[in-house]
Design a protein around this motif. Structure first.
Motif, PDB file in Angstrom:
ATOM      1  N   VAL A 204     -74.988 -72.737 -72.527  1.00 51.26           N
ATOM      2  CA  VAL A 204     -76.176 -72.033 -73.018  1.00 51.26           C
ATOM      3  C   VAL A 204     -77.210 -71.880 -71.903  1.00 51.26           C
ATOM      4  CG1 VAL A 204     -78.174 -72.280 -74.550  1.00 51.26           C
ATOM      5  CG2 VAL A 204     -75.873 -72.588 -75.452  1.00 51.26           C
ATOM      6  N   PHE A 205     -77.469 -72.955 -71.153  1.00 50.13           N
ATOM      7  CA  PHE A 205     -78.456 -72.868 -70.075  1.00 50.13           C
ATOM      8  C   PHE A 205     -78.043 -71.862 -69.008  1.00 50.13           C
ATOM      9  CE2 PHE A 205     -80.114 -77.109 -71.431  1.00 50.13           C
ATOM     10  CZ  PHE A 205     -81.408 -76.681 -71.709  1.00 50.13           C
ATOM     11  N   VAL A 206     -76.770 -71.860 -68.650  1.00 51.42           N
ATOM     12  CA  VAL A 206     -76.306 -70.914 -67.634  1.00 51.42           C
ATOM     13  C   VAL A 206     -76.383 -69.483 -68.159  1.00 51.42           C
ATOM     14  CG1 VAL A 206     -74.287 -70.167 -66.315  1.00 51.42           C
ATOM     15  CG2 VAL A 206     -74.880 -72.575 -66.405  1.00 51.42           C
ATOM     16  N   LEU A 207     -75.946 -69.260 -69.396  1.00 55.91           N
ATOM     17  CA  LEU A 207     -76.006 -67.906 -69.960  1.00 55.91           C
ATOM     18  C   LEU A 207     -77.443 -67.398 -70.054  1.00 55.91           C
ATOM     19  CD1 LEU A 207     -73.342 -67.938 -72.804  1.00 55.91           C
ATOM     20  CD2 LEU A 207     -73.355 -66.487 -70.788  1.00 55.91           C
ATOM     21  N   VAL A 208     -78.357 -68.250 -70.517  1.00 52.30           N
ATOM     22  CA  VAL A 208     -79.752 -67.824 -70.623  1.00 52.30           C
ATOM     23  C   VAL A 208     -80.315 -67.507 -69.246  1.00 52.30           C
ATOM     24  CG1 VAL A 208     -82.088 -68.621 -71.188  1.00 52.30           C
ATOM     25  CG2 VAL A 208     -80.240 -68.939 -72.815  1.00 52.30           C
ATOM     26  N   SER A 209     -80.014 -68.346 -68.263  1.00 52.62           N
ATOM     27  CA  SER A 209     -80.534 -68.083 -66.918  1.00 52.62           C
ATOM     28  C   SER A 209     -79.961 -66.789 -66.350  1.00 52.62           C
ATOM     29  CB  SER A 209     -80.256 -69.257 -65.982  1.00 52.62           C
ATOM     30  OG  SER A 209     -78.875 -69.393 -65.749  1.00 52.62           O
ATOM     31  N   LEU A 210     -78.684 -66.514 -66.620  1.00 49.68           N
ATOM     32  CA  LEU A 210     -78.096 -65.263 -66.142  1.00 49.68           C
ATOM     33  C   LEU A 210     -78.673 -64.048 -66.860  1.00 49.68           C
ATOM     34  CD1 LEU A 210     -74.340 -66.258 -65.787  1.00 49.68           C
ATOM     35  CD2 LEU A 210     -75.956 -65.780 -63.953  1.00 49.68           C
ATOM     36  N   LEU A 211     -78.933 -64.193 -68.153  1.00 46.94           N
ATOM     37  CA  LEU A 211     -79.444 -63.062 -68.928  1.00 46.94           C
ATOM     38  C   LEU A 211     -80.923 -62.793 -68.671  1.00 46.94           C
ATOM     39  CD1 LEU A 211     -77.593 -63.798 -72.274  1.00 46.94           C
ATOM     40  CD2 LEU A 211     -77.244 -61.805 -70.819  1.00 46.94           C
ATOM     41  N   VAL A 212     -81.695 -63.841 -68.398  1.00 48.10           N
ATOM     42  CA  VAL A 212     -83.137 -63.670 -68.233  1.00 48.10           C
ATOM     43  C   VAL A 212     -83.532 -63.513 -66.766  1.00 48.10           C
ATOM     44  CG1 VAL A 212     -85.378 -64.797 -68.562  1.00 48.10           C
ATOM     45  CG2 VAL A 212     -83.668 -64.893 -70.358  1.00 48.10           C
ATOM     46  N   VAL A 213     -83.043 -64.410 -65.921  1.00 46.42           N
ATOM     47  CA  VAL A 213     -83.495 -64.447 -64.538  1.00 46.42           C
ATOM     48  C   VAL A 213     -82.531 -63.728 -63.594  1.00 46.42           C
ATOM     49  CG1 VAL A 213     -84.162 -65.975 -62.642  1.00 46.42           C
ATOM     50  CG2 VAL A 213     -84.660 -66.621 -64.988  1.00 46.42           C
ATOM     51  N   GLY A 214     -81.248 -63.878 -63.841  1.00 50.88           N
ATOM     52  CA  GLY A 214     -80.238 -63.345 -62.929  1.00 50.88           C
ATOM     53  C   GLY A 214     -80.098 -61.836 -63.013  1.00 50.88           C
ATOM     54  N   GLU A 215     -79.009 -61.370 -62.455  1.00 48.01           N
ATOM     55  CA  GLU A 215     -78.723 -59.940 -62.439  1.00 48.01           C
ATOM     56  C   GLU A 215     -78.518 -59.393 -63.851  1.00 48.01           C
ATOM     57  OE1 GLU A 215     -75.296 -59.369 -60.050  1.00 48.01           O
ATOM     58  OE2 GLU A 215     -76.182 -60.292 -58.301  1.00 48.01           O
ATOM     59  N   GLY A 216     -78.086 -60.247 -64.751  1.00 42.88           N
ATOM     60  CA  GLY A 216     -77.825 -59.800 -66.106  1.00 42.88           C
ATOM     61  C   GLY A 216     -76.509 -59.047 -66.191  1.00 42.88           C
ATOM     62  N   LEU A 217     -76.224 -58.583 -67.352  1.00 45.56           N
ATOM     63  CA  LEU A 217     -75.012 -57.807 -67.567  1.00 45.56           C
ATOM     64  C   LEU A 217     -75.375 -56.328 -67.582  1.00 45.56           C
ATOM     65  CD1 LEU A 217     -73.493 -60.174 -70.228  1.00 45.56           C
ATOM     66  CD2 LEU A 217     -72.665 -59.833 -67.920  1.00 45.56           C
ATOM     67  N   PRO A 218     -74.534 -55.485 -67.002  1.00 43.30           N
ATOM     68  CA  PRO A 218     -74.909 -54.082 -66.803  1.00 43.30           C
ATOM     69  C   PRO A 218     -74.944 -53.237 -68.077  1.00 43.30           C
ATOM     70  CG  PRO A 218     -72.685 -54.474 -66.007  1.00 43.30           C
ATOM     71  CD  PRO A 218     -73.247 -55.797 -66.396  1.00 43.30           C
ATOM     72  N   THR A 219     -74.269 -53.665 -69.128  1.00 41.94           N
ATOM     73  CA  THR A 219     -74.213 -52.827 -70.324  1.00 41.94           C
ATOM     74  C   THR A 219     -74.971 -53.465 -71.482  1.00 41.94           C
ATOM     75  OG1 THR A 219     -72.183 -53.844 -71.144  1.00 41.94           O
ATOM     76  CG2 THR A 219     -71.926 -51.974 -69.646  1.00 41.94           C
ATOM     77  N   ARG A 220     -75.377 -52.649 -72.427  1.00 44.14           N
ATOM     78  CA  ARG A 220     -76.046 -53.150 -73.623  1.00 44.14           C
ATOM     79  C   ARG A 220     -75.102 -54.030 -74.437  1.00 44.14           C
ATOM     80  NH1 ARG A 220     -78.095 -48.475 -76.892  1.00 44.14           N
ATOM     81  NH2 ARG A 220     -79.344 -48.222 -75.026  1.00 44.14           N
ATOM     82  N   ARG A 221     -73.837 -53.638 -74.512  1.00 41.77           N
ATOM     83  CA  ARG A 221     -72.849 -54.433 -75.245  1.00 41.77           C
ATOM     84  C   ARG A 221     -72.676 -55.802 -74.596  1.00 41.77           C
ATOM     85  NH1 ARG A 221     -67.924 -51.174 -75.659  1.00 41.77           N
ATOM     86  NH2 ARG A 221     -67.742 -51.648 -73.458  1.00 41.77           N
TER      87      ARG A 221
END
Length: 124
Positions: free
Chosen positions: A84-101
């Motif tokens: 959860v911590f890694v996913l949240v950091s990737l989604l909020v701070v990191g590059e994120g995922l390129p698609t809405r899905r």
């Protein structure tokens, strides 16, 4: 109830491992993840398969009496919280995922793994 939670975790890990090992590109595309190579999805699938097998071996009694050979409930709680911590950091701070899905499935994973960890903490 702890046994049921461990089997649920092992089943989730085994199902995801199967999809990641057999269909790494398709599974990545369906979730909206970047899929330049099948290497990392397969590596994650192998890791999840190992966790599922370790838990199943422990629950089926394949370990020696008195020793805990599988992951156990506390181990799954630690895995879920770290995820959860890694996913949240990737989604909020990191590059994120390129698609809405991809972002949708990312946040749904965060919510699902958080709820699962809280249920497991309640059964320690």
């Amino acid at each position: 109830m702890v046994t049921k939670l461990l089997w649920l975790e092992a089943g989730i890990c085994a199902g995801l491992a199967f999809l990641l090992l057999i269909f790494p590109h398709i599974f990545s595309r369906l979730l909206g993840w970047p899929a330049a190579s099948g290497y990392w999805p397969r590596l994650l699938g192998a890791l999840l398969a190992g966790v599922a097998i370790a838990t199943g071996a422990d629950q089926l009694g394949w370990t020696q009496p008195g020793s805990r050979g599988g992951v156990g409930l506390a181990g799954y709680i630690a895995i879920n919280i770290a995820l959860v911590f890694v996913l949240v950091s990737l989604l909020v701070v990191g590059e994120g995922l390129p698609t809405r899905r991809g972002r949708f499935f990312g946040w749904m994973s965060v919510i699902g793994f958080t709820l699962l960890a809280l249920v497991e903490i309640g059964h320690l």
